[in-house]
Design a protein around this motif. Structure first.
Motif, PDB file in Angstrom:
ATOM      1  N   MET A   1       0.647  -1.026  -0.038  1.00 31.51           N
ATOM      2  CA  MET A   1      -0.210  -0.225  -0.120  1.00 31.51           C
ATOM      3  C   MET A   1       0.707   1.017   0.442  1.00 31.51           C
ATOM      4  SD  MET A   1      -2.998   1.012   2.238  1.00 31.51           S
ATOM      5  CE  MET A   1      -4.020  -0.495   2.173  1.00 31.51           C
ATOM      6  N   ALA A   2       0.624   2.474  -0.789  1.00 32.70           N
ATOM      7  CA  ALA A   2       1.271   3.627  -1.215  1.00 32.70           C
ATOM      8  C   ALA A   2       1.217   3.737   0.457  1.00 32.70           C
ATOM      9  CB  ALA A   2       0.201   4.407  -1.761  1.00 32.70           C
ATOM     10  N   THR A   3       2.330   4.927   0.710  1.00 31.39           N
ATOM     11  CA  THR A   3       2.262   5.673   1.501  1.00 31.39           C
ATOM     12  C   THR A   3       1.525   7.405   1.534  1.00 31.39           C
ATOM     13  OG1 THR A   3       4.414   7.012   0.835  1.00 31.39           O
ATOM     14  CG2 THR A   3       4.784   4.992   2.644  1.00 31.39           C
ATOM     15  N   VAL A   4       1.550   8.138   2.363  1.00 26.17           N
ATOM     16  CA  VAL A   4       0.526   9.270   2.161  1.00 26.17           C
ATOM     17  C   VAL A   4       1.702  10.312   2.128  1.00 26.17           C
ATOM     18  CG1 VAL A   4      -0.335  11.163   3.696  1.00 26.17           C
ATOM     19  CG2 VAL A   4      -0.641   8.847   4.472  1.00 26.17           C
ATOM     20  N   PHE A   5       3.189   9.700   1.979  1.00 29.70           N
ATOM     21  CA  PHE A   5       3.688  11.030   0.659  1.00 29.70           C
ATOM     22  C   PHE A   5       3.692  10.864  -0.150  1.00 29.70           C
ATOM     23  CE2 PHE A   5       7.939  11.229  -1.043  1.00 29.70           C
ATOM     24  CZ  PHE A   5       8.157  13.207  -0.576  1.00 29.70           C
ATOM     25  N   GLU A   6       4.142   9.354  -0.421  1.00 31.64           N
ATOM     26  CA  GLU A   6       3.916   8.667  -1.928  1.00 31.64           C
ATOM     27  C   GLU A   6       2.483   9.602  -2.539  1.00 31.64           C
ATOM     28  OE1 GLU A   6       6.014   4.711  -1.730  1.00 31.64           O
ATOM     29  OE2 GLU A   6       4.469   4.514  -1.194  1.00 31.64           O
ATOM     30  N   VAL A  42      -3.080  14.625   8.101  1.00 34.15           N
ATOM     31  CA  VAL A  42      -1.751  14.181   7.081  1.00 34.15           C
ATOM     32  C   VAL A  42      -0.689  14.501   6.971  1.00 34.15           C
ATOM     33  CG1 VAL A  42      -2.223  14.532   4.107  1.00 34.15           C
ATOM     34  CG2 VAL A  42      -3.797  14.501   5.427  1.00 34.15           C
ATOM     35  N   ASP A  43      -0.667  16.168   7.667  1.00 37.18           N
ATOM     36  CA  ASP A  43       0.975  16.134   7.692  1.00 37.18           C
ATOM     37  C   ASP A  43       1.475  14.976   8.923  1.00 37.18           C
ATOM     38  OD1 ASP A  43       0.786  18.473   6.109  1.00 37.18           O
ATOM     39  OD2 ASP A  43      -0.545  20.241   7.923  1.00 37.18           O
ATOM     40  N   LYS A  44       1.213  14.356   9.386  1.00 36.95           N
ATOM     41  CA  LYS A  44       1.846  13.984  10.448  1.00 36.95           C
ATOM     42  C   LYS A  44       1.940  12.750  10.018  1.00 36.95           C
ATOM     43  CE  LYS A  44       1.456  11.869  15.107  1.00 36.95           C
ATOM     44  NZ  LYS A  44       0.112  11.230  16.075  1.00 36.95           N
ATOM     45  N   GLU A  53      -3.589   3.675   5.241  1.00 36.38           N
ATOM     46  CA  GLU A  53      -4.509   3.544   5.906  1.00 36.38           C
ATOM     47  C   GLU A  53      -4.708   4.016   7.260  1.00 36.38           C
ATOM     48  OE1 GLU A  53      -3.994  -0.869   6.521  1.00 36.38           O
ATOM     49  OE2 GLU A  53      -5.382  -1.285   7.325  1.00 36.38           O
ATOM     50  N   HIS A  54      -3.630   4.527   7.386  1.00 36.59           N
ATOM     51  CA  HIS A  54      -3.094   4.764   8.970  1.00 36.59           C
ATOM     52  C   HIS A  54      -4.212   5.989   9.083  1.00 36.59           C
ATOM     53  CE1 HIS A  54      -1.190   6.599  12.484  1.00 36.59           C
ATOM     54  NE2 HIS A  54      -1.274   7.478  12.006  1.00 36.59           N
ATOM     55  N   LEU A  55      -4.978   6.751   8.037  1.00 34.04           N
ATOM     56  CA  LEU A  55      -5.569   7.796   7.759  1.00 34.04           C
ATOM     57  C   LEU A  55      -7.226   7.406   7.991  1.00 34.04           C
ATOM     58  CD1 LEU A  55      -4.774   9.978   5.140  1.00 34.04           C
ATOM     59  CD2 LEU A  55      -4.122  10.713   7.298  1.00 34.04           C
ATOM     60  N   ASN A  56      -7.244   6.389   8.085  1.00 31.77           N
ATOM     61  CA  ASN A  56      -8.570   5.524   8.408  1.00 31.77           C
ATOM     62  C   ASN A  56      -8.425   4.906   9.597  1.00 31.77           C
ATOM     63  OD1 ASN A  56     -11.065   5.173   7.015  1.00 31.77           O
ATOM     64  ND2 ASN A  56     -10.859   2.910   7.561  1.00 31.77           N
ATOM     65  N   ASN A  71     -21.117   3.617  13.574  1.00 30.74           N
ATOM     66  CA  ASN A  71     -21.541   4.325  12.501  1.00 30.74           C
ATOM     67  C   ASN A  71     -20.623   4.575  11.483  1.00 30.74           C
ATOM     68  OD1 ASN A  71     -24.271   5.599  11.066  1.00 30.74           O
ATOM     69  ND2 ASN A  71     -22.918   7.539  10.965  1.00 30.74           N
ATOM     70  N   ALA A  72     -19.447   5.263  11.742  1.00 20.38           N
ATOM     71  CA  ALA A  72     -19.081   5.985  10.668  1.00 20.38           C
ATOM     72  C   ALA A  72     -18.258   4.517  10.363  1.00 20.38           C
ATOM     73  CB  ALA A  72     -17.483   6.124  11.734  1.00 20.38           C
ATOM     74  N   LYS A  73     -18.070   3.228  11.015  1.00 19.83           N
ATOM     75  CA  LYS A  73     -17.364   2.095   9.927  1.00 19.83           C
ATOM     76  C   LYS A  73     -18.776   1.216   9.133  1.00 19.83           C
ATOM     77  CE  LYS A  73     -15.473  -2.386  10.778  1.00 19.83           C
ATOM     78  NZ  LYS A  73     -15.482  -3.146  11.997  1.00 19.83           N
ATOM     79  N   THR A  74     -19.967   1.582   9.449  1.00 19.23           N
ATOM     80  CA  THR A  74     -20.437   1.251   8.565  1.00 19.23           C
ATOM     81  C   THR A  74     -21.575   1.959   7.318  1.00 19.23           C
ATOM     82  OG1 THR A  74     -22.854   2.122  10.067  1.00 19.23           O
ATOM     83  CG2 THR A  74     -22.107  -0.325  10.563  1.00 19.23           C
ATOM     84  N   THR A  75     -21.002   3.162   7.728  1.00 18.77           N
ATOM     85  CA  THR A  75     -21.092   4.503   5.964  1.00 18.77           C
ATOM     86  C   THR A  75     -20.336   3.984   4.952  1.00 18.77           C
ATOM     87  OG1 THR A  75     -20.512   6.245   7.986  1.00 18.77           O
ATOM     88  CG2 THR A  75     -22.272   5.568   7.946  1.00 18.77           C
ATOM     89  N   GLY A  76     -19.337   3.026   5.691  1.00 20.41           N
ATOM     90  CA  GLY A  76     -18.064   3.192   4.388  1.00 20.41           C
ATOM     91  C   GLY A  76     -17.340   3.955   4.139  1.00 20.41           C
ATOM     92  N   ASN A  77     -16.549   3.706   5.103  1.00 23.15           N
ATOM     93  CA  ASN A  77     -15.652   4.789   5.458  1.00 23.15           C
ATOM     94  C   ASN A  77     -14.210   4.254   5.372  1.00 23.15           C
ATOM     95  OD1 ASN A  77     -16.076   7.561   6.250  1.00 23.15           O
ATOM     96  ND2 ASN A  77     -17.516   6.898   7.461  1.00 23.15           N
ATOM     97  N   THR A  78     -13.992   3.315   4.761  1.00 22.74           N
ATOM     98  CA  THR A  78     -13.284   2.183   4.392  1.00 22.74           C
ATOM     99  C   THR A  78     -11.824   2.625   3.245  1.00 22.74           C
ATOM    100  OG1 THR A  78     -14.111   1.325   2.401  1.00 22.74           O
ATOM    101  CG2 THR A  78     -14.367   0.402   3.960  1.00 22.74           C
ATOM    102  N   VAL A  79     -10.455   2.141   3.580  1.00 21.79           N
ATOM    103  CA  VAL A  79      -9.344   3.113   2.415  1.00 21.79           C
ATOM    104  C   VAL A  79     -10.024   2.804   1.335  1.00 21.79           C
ATOM    105  CG1 VAL A  79      -6.596   2.277   2.285  1.00 21.79           C
ATOM    106  CG2 VAL A  79      -7.620   2.384   4.620  1.00 21.79           C
TER     107      VAL A  79
END
Length: 324
Positions: A1-6, A42-44, A53-56, A71-79
């Protein structure tokens, strides 16, 4: 999986190739929006070399603290879903759709305003118009003010003043009914945080340049704040985000040099203001001295052209001449 930086680097290259002025900044904001996290997350993640995936996980942490993770998990907040949103946003930005249209909101002083097609996107330099008005009330020991916002647009100027100077009463004038829908939306959102302004903010659908507009207030207003249409017809903006998306009605000043509408606004402001009252007007960098000279012919004194954050002459202040 790509890093946030990449992810940021590769997407910023796409925006850079499309001619976007601030590609990395825009990408980071879009990534934060797609994952429903803060820009600092994002900066961190970029600094720590984390993958996307860390952002998730950051979202999960916030949701858990607020008791809303299930609730967040069931509303499609996946990577995968977030990355799909992100790539769609980047594609739109690469086509030069304004960043604020994509996210649906724009910051202005202490407010977060809803924006989209049909409304002018508030700019940071316009915050100075509000600041001048607030500082003037402070110098005059005025804890409540009677204020008119001519050419209200999103409502940025009037709503900012009303929330920062509690007890003030604001009349906002907007000509376009389509734009006024955004003004009302932002009023509704702002009153959720500042319920006290609900009865102190009045929206008038009218032409701000016409003397009958708000004529019941003539000679009684403390402050007129305005960011009127002022772009010269001879200087059509080159940026697609401005030229193709900001409403023409909010952009162009009605003449080759763009001063026709601003001059009419100055005339209207002069009638609205009580003696000693203040007008603050944003203008084009080419218009300061001409509009200042015109203001002096309309019974304004102490007329001063001020620079914006970048050192360019962008707005003027003037006081209505005292009687006698």
């Amino acid at each position: 999986m790509a890093t946030v930086f990449e992810t940021v680097r590769s997407s910023a290259a796409i925006l850079s190739a499309a001619g976007v002025d601030t590609p990395e900044h825009d990408v980071k904001l879009l990534l934060a929006e797609a994952f429903h996290v803060d820009l600092r997350d994002v900066d961190k993640a970029m600094l720590m070399g984390d993958d996307v995936e860390h952002l998730n996980i950051a979202l999960a942490s916030v949701s858990t603290e607020s008791g809303a993770w299930a609730n967040a998990k069931t509303t499609g907040n996946t990577v995968a879903a977030a990355m799909e949103r992100f790539h769609s946003m980047v594609d739109r930005r690469a086509k030069r759709e304004p960043l604020q249209h994509i996210t649906g909101h724009a910051p202005f002083r202490y407010l977060d305003l809803k924006v989209g097609p049909g409304v002018f996107i508030p700019r940071p330099e316009t915050e100075l118009v509000v600041q001048e008005g607030i500082e003037w009330t402070t110098r005059h020991g005025m804890y409540r003010a009677k204020v008119v916002d001519l050419c209200a647009g999103s409502g940025a100027i009037g709503l900012a003043f009303a929330t920062e100077v509690p007890g003030s009463e604001v009349w906002a004038v907007e000509k376009s009914e389509r734009t006024a829908q955004w003004t009302r939306r932002n009023l509704d959102e702002t009153t959720k945080r500042y319920p006290a302004i609900a009865g102190n903010y009045h929206l008038e659908i009218a032409d701000a340049t016409q003397m009958p507009t708000l004529n019941q207030l003539d000679g009684t207003v403390d402050i007129v704040l305005t960011n009127p249409p002022y772009v010269p017809l001879a200087s059509i903006p080159q940026q697609p985000e401005v030229r193709d998306y900001d409403p023409d009605l909010a952009l162009y000043g009605g003449s080759a040099d763009g001063t026709l509408i601003p001059e009419r606004i100055i005339s209207r402001a002069s009638k609205l203001l009580k003696p000693g009252g203040l007008m603050v007007m944003e203008h084009d960098v080419t218009q300061g001295e001409r509009l200042a000279a015109f203001a002096r012919t309309c019974d304004f004194v102490d007329v001063v052209v001020h620079n914006d954050y970048t050192g360019r002459p962008r707005y003027l202040t003037a006081e209505k001449q005292e009687i006698g």
